[in-house]
Design a protein around this motif. Sequence first.
Motif, PDB file in Angstrom:
ATOM      1  N   MET A   1      57.683  92.323 -18.411  1.00 59.52           N
ATOM      2  CA  MET A   1      56.838  91.809 -17.092  1.00 59.52           C
ATOM      3  C   MET A   1      55.599  91.414 -17.715  1.00 59.52           C
ATOM      4  N   ILE A   2      54.978  92.077 -18.708  1.00 60.35           N
ATOM      5  CA  ILE A   2      53.580  91.461 -19.146  1.00 60.35           C
ATOM      6  C   ILE A   2      53.876  90.131 -19.827  1.00 60.35           C
ATOM      7  N   PHE A   3      55.122  90.125 -20.415  1.00 60.38           N
ATOM      8  CA  PHE A   3      55.412  88.771 -21.296  1.00 60.38           C
ATOM      9  C   PHE A   3      55.611  87.783 -20.303  1.00 60.38           C
ATOM     10  N   LYS A   4      56.075  87.951 -19.004  1.00 61.05           N
ATOM     11  CA  LYS A   4      56.562  86.780 -18.304  1.00 61.05           C
ATOM     12  C   LYS A   4      55.146  86.389 -17.367  1.00 61.05           C
ATOM     13  N   ARG A   5      54.565  87.372 -17.212  1.00 61.24           N
ATOM     14  CA  ARG A   5      53.025  87.374 -16.316  1.00 61.24           C
ATOM     15  C   ARG A   5      52.136  86.498 -17.118  1.00 61.24           C
ATOM     16  N   SER A   6      51.679  86.834 -18.414  1.00 63.26           N
ATOM     17  CA  SER A   6      51.023  86.205 -19.117  1.00 63.26           C
ATOM     18  C   SER A   6      51.506  84.749 -19.676  1.00 63.26           C
ATOM     19  N   LEU A   7      52.893  84.574 -19.763  1.00 62.88           N
ATOM     20  CA  LEU A   7      53.308  83.389 -20.222  1.00 62.88           C
ATOM     21  C   LEU A   7      53.096  82.309 -18.767  1.00 62.88           C
ATOM     22  N   LEU A   8      53.352  82.902 -17.439  1.00 63.23           N
ATOM     23  CA  LEU A   8      53.358  82.010 -16.388  1.00 63.23           C
ATOM     24  C   LEU A   8      51.814  81.516 -16.120  1.00 63.23           C
ATOM     25  N   GLN A   9      51.068  82.667 -16.326  1.00 60.53           N
ATOM     26  CA  GLN A   9      49.557  82.279 -16.213  1.00 60.53           C
ATOM     27  C   GLN A   9      49.009  81.198 -17.072  1.00 60.53           C
ATOM     28  N   GLU A  10      49.395  81.212 -18.268  1.00 61.55           N
ATOM     29  CA  GLU A  10      48.996  80.229 -19.152  1.00 61.55           C
ATOM     30  C   GLU A  10      49.621  79.010 -18.724  1.00 61.55           C
ATOM     31  N   LEU A  11      50.877  79.024 -18.577  1.00 58.83           N
ATOM     32  CA  LEU A  11      51.760  77.708 -18.155  1.00 58.83           C
ATOM     33  C   LEU A  11      50.794  77.001 -16.904  1.00 58.83           C
ATOM     34  N   PHE A  12      50.668  77.679 -15.962  1.00 56.04           N
ATOM     35  CA  PHE A  12      50.055  77.120 -14.670  1.00 56.04           C
ATOM     36  C   PHE A  12      48.492  76.585 -15.086  1.00 56.04           C
ATOM     37  N   SER A  13      47.659  77.451 -15.905  1.00 55.47           N
ATOM     38  CA  SER A  13      46.468  76.932 -16.111  1.00 55.47           C
ATOM     39  C   SER A  13      46.637  75.508 -17.090  1.00 55.47           C
ATOM     40  N   THR A  14      47.233  75.803 -17.901  1.00 59.47           N
ATOM     41  CA  THR A  14      47.461  74.661 -19.052  1.00 59.47           C
ATOM     42  C   THR A  14      48.230  73.223 -17.979  1.00 59.47           C
ATOM     43  N   ALA A  15      49.012  73.548 -17.260  1.00 59.23           N
ATOM     44  CA  ALA A  15      49.446  72.247 -16.511  1.00 59.23           C
ATOM     45  C   ALA A  15      48.546  71.658 -15.659  1.00 59.23           C
TER      46      ALA A  15
END
Length: 361
Positions: A1-15
């Motif tokens: 869960m932490i893995f997915k949340r941290s990855l999605l947050q960084e993907l959205f901010s980078t995008a």
Amino acid sequence: MIFKRSLLQELFSTALAMLVVLVGIVIAQRLAFYLGIAARGGVASDAINALLGFAMLRYLPMLLSLTIFLAVLLTLTRCYRDSEMIVWFSSGMGLAAWVRPVLLFAMPVIAVIALLSLFVTPWATNKGAEFKDQLEARDELSAISPGMFKESSHADRVFFVESFDELGETVKNVFVQSMQHQKLGIIVAQQGYRKDEANGDTFLVMKNGSRYEGKPNLPEFSMTQFESYAIRIEPTEVKHSPPSVRSKSTGELLQERSPAASAEMHGRLAVPVSAFLLVLLAIPLSFVDPRAGRSANLIMAVLIYAIYNNLLNIMQVWVAQGKLSTMVGLWPVHAAVLLLTGYLFYRRLFLLPLLPRLGRA
């Protein structure tokens, strides 16, 4: 869960950051292009915003596709560079585990890209063409900009105004040069305004000025001073250009059986398909080899993206020209990218057991 949340947050901010940068670049480029046309008198300055809006709608699918591709690539590259990947791999998270959260981030954007490519972009292209026809149908006075010389469509008149008043209804310091019956006429007035008659005629009415008339290359000129002088503005013939294949709706393309329509349909479908394949390709392509440098994978990604899009354009032209079957279309290029993605996944999965040792070394 932490893995997915941290990855999605960084993907959205980078995008989001990438999209802002790419949109800013395109707006600056197109704005400079339209301002150059307006400076030459090719288009009225008040039409630039509309032309820019239609252009952005046409470019938006490509920008979104490039945004999610670079967002996934840069995010996972940073994880490799900061040794976060080694931590995730050591905890049992294999490379295949990154596919699901990446697609969870990318699929809504790909759906928007498909909607834009299939429906919004053709509409924007059609409306942009209609708007350009309307601009060409406007009379000579509508395209005059303060401080710029404007030649008439028949090349027999040249207009110049220094400025507008605060309300924008009256122009100041008007200059008009005309050539009629082999005589050169020059009119200079302190101010002027546009007057539309009930029968549809349009006049440029000038106040408190002088008119000079004579033959070119001869010293004899006659001068007349006036309080009011009107020039009839010739109406512009409305020309409706035939609709291009790009401006036709997706429904019209499906009903039309020509090679050009099939090629355009394949091109529209290729935008979301290529976005999906590029996102998958970015996962194994983000691997950073310390011996190859930090930017080696980014350079490779740019080359693959450029070659991919150029091949799609070439194949689309071949389909439109009838050199390639419409049943084949652009799918061989997509298949090649899919095979490349599978090969890179296989290679990275095969090298995964070496990553912890590389991290400890």
